[in-house]
Design an enzyme around this catalytic site. Structure first.
Site, short mmCIF file in Angstrom:
data_model
loop_
_atom_site.label_atom_id
_atom_site.label_comp_id
_atom_site.label_asym_id
_atom_site.label_seq_id
_atom_site.Cartn_x
_atom_site.Cartn_y
_atom_site.Cartn_z
N ASN A 92 0.84 -1.20 0.00
CA ASN A 92 0.00 0.00 0.00
C ASN A 92 0.88 1.25 0.00
OD1 ASN A 92 0.63 -0.85 2.67
ND2 ASN A 92 -1.10 0.24 3.55
N CYS A 104 -4.02 0.64 -2.63
CA CYS A 104 -3.86 -0.61 -1.86
C CYS A 104 -2.75 -1.47 -2.46
CB CYS A 104 -5.14 -1.42 -1.89
SG CYS A 104 -6.53 -0.70 -1.00
N GLU A 139 -2.76 -4.59 -3.32
CA GLU A 139 -3.18 -5.47 -4.43
C GLU A 139 -3.17 -4.72 -5.75
OE1 GLU A 139 -4.61 -4.89 -1.51
OE2 GLU A 139 -5.96 -6.50 -0.90
N CYS A 166 -9.96 -5.46 -0.18
CA CYS A 166 -11.12 -4.57 -0.13
C CYS A 166 -11.94 -4.72 -1.41
CB CYS A 166 -10.67 -3.12 0.05
SG CYS A 166 -10.06 -2.32 -1.45
N CYS A 223 -10.32 -3.56 -4.70
CA CYS A 223 -9.26 -4.47 -5.17
C CYS A 223 -9.83 -5.76 -5.74
CB CYS A 223 -8.28 -4.76 -4.03
SG CYS A 223 -7.28 -3.32 -3.64
N1 THU Z 1 -5.31 -1.65 2.29
C1 THU Z 1 -4.69 -2.43 1.34
O1 THU Z 1 -3.53 -2.22 0.99
N2 THU Z 1 -5.41 -3.44 0.79
C2 THU Z 1 -6.70 -3.72 1.07
O2 THU Z 1 -7.29 -4.59 0.44
C3 THU Z 1 -7.39 -3.01 2.15
C4 THU Z 1 -6.67 -1.85 2.73
C5 THU Z 1 -4.57 -0.53 2.86
C6 THU Z 1 -5.10 0.82 2.50
C7 THU Z 1 -4.60 1.67 3.65
O3 THU Z 1 -3.29 2.13 3.35
C8 THU Z 1 -4.54 0.72 4.82
O4 THU Z 1 -4.63 -0.59 4.28
C9 THU Z 1 -5.62 0.91 5.86
O5 THU Z 1 -6.87 0.91 5.27
#
Ligand code: THU
Length: 139
Positions: A49, A60, A62, A95, A98
Site C-alpha cells: 500500500n 492498496c 493489491e 477490499c 481491489c
Molecule cells: N489496504 C490495502 O492495501 N489493501 C486492502 O485490500 C485493504 C486496505 C490498505 C489501504 C490503507 O493504506 C490501509 O490498508 C488501511 O486501510
C-alpha cells in the site's frame, strides 16, 4: 490441482506478501499491507500500500501489484493466485475495490489468500466477489 497452485507454493506466496509489506508506505494508518501475485507464467509480482496525505488517494497493495505486473509484463498477464498479508497481525481480505481490479486479470476460480480468524484463509475469487461486474466492453 496443478503444480502451480500446490499448497506449499501458496504458502510461499503468502511469505512473499509478508516480506513485501515491510516496504509499505503507511504513515497515516500504520497498517502495512503486502500483496503477492502468482502469474500464470510462474512469476511472482509484489506490491504494497502507498498512502497519501490526501487519504482517498491511497493505493492498496493489491492494486499496486497489479499495476506493477502490467508495467513489467504487459497487458496479457493473468493472475492464478493472490496472497495478501499485513504486519499488524490483523485479518486482511482484499477490499471491494481491489476485488474488482483483481477480477480483470483473474479467473473466477483463482485463489485468494489472506489471514482471517487467526488462520490463512484460501478462497476462490468468486467467493469474495460474487456477481462481479463483467460488461463486455473489451475491444
Ligand atoms: N489496504 C490495502 O492495501 N489493501 C486492502 O485490500 C485493504 C486496505 C490498505 C489501504 C490503507 O493504506 C490501509 O490498508 C488501511 O486501510
Amino acid at each position: 490441482m496443478s503444480d502451480l497452485l500446490r499448497a506449499e507454493r501458496l504458502e510461499a506466496l503468502y511469505a512473499e506478501a509478508l516480506k513485501a509489506a515491510e516496504n509499505a508506505y503507511a504513515p497515516y494508518s500504520n497498517f502495512k499491507v503486502g500483496a503477492a501475485l502468482l502469474l500464470t507464467d510462474g512469476q511472482v509480482v509484489t506490491g504494497t500500500n502507498v498512502e497519501n496525505v490526501s487519504y482517498g488517494l491511497t493505493v492498496c497493495a493489491e492494486r499496486a501489484a497489479i499495476a506493477r505486473a502490467v508495467v513489467e509484463s504487459g497487458p496479457r498477464i493473468r493472475v492464478a493466485a493472490v496472497a495478501v498479508a499485513n504486519l499488524n497481525g490483523a485479518a486482511c481480505p482484499p477490499c471491494g475495490m481491489c476485488r474488482q481490479v483483481l477480477k480483470e486479470f483473474m479467473d473466477s476460480d483463482g485463489d485468494v489468500l489472506f489471514p482471517f480468524d487467526g488462520a490463512l484463509k484460501r478462497v476462490r475469487l468468486d467467493e469474495v466477489l460474487p456477481f462481479a461486474f463483467e460488461a463486455e466492453l473489451k475491444r
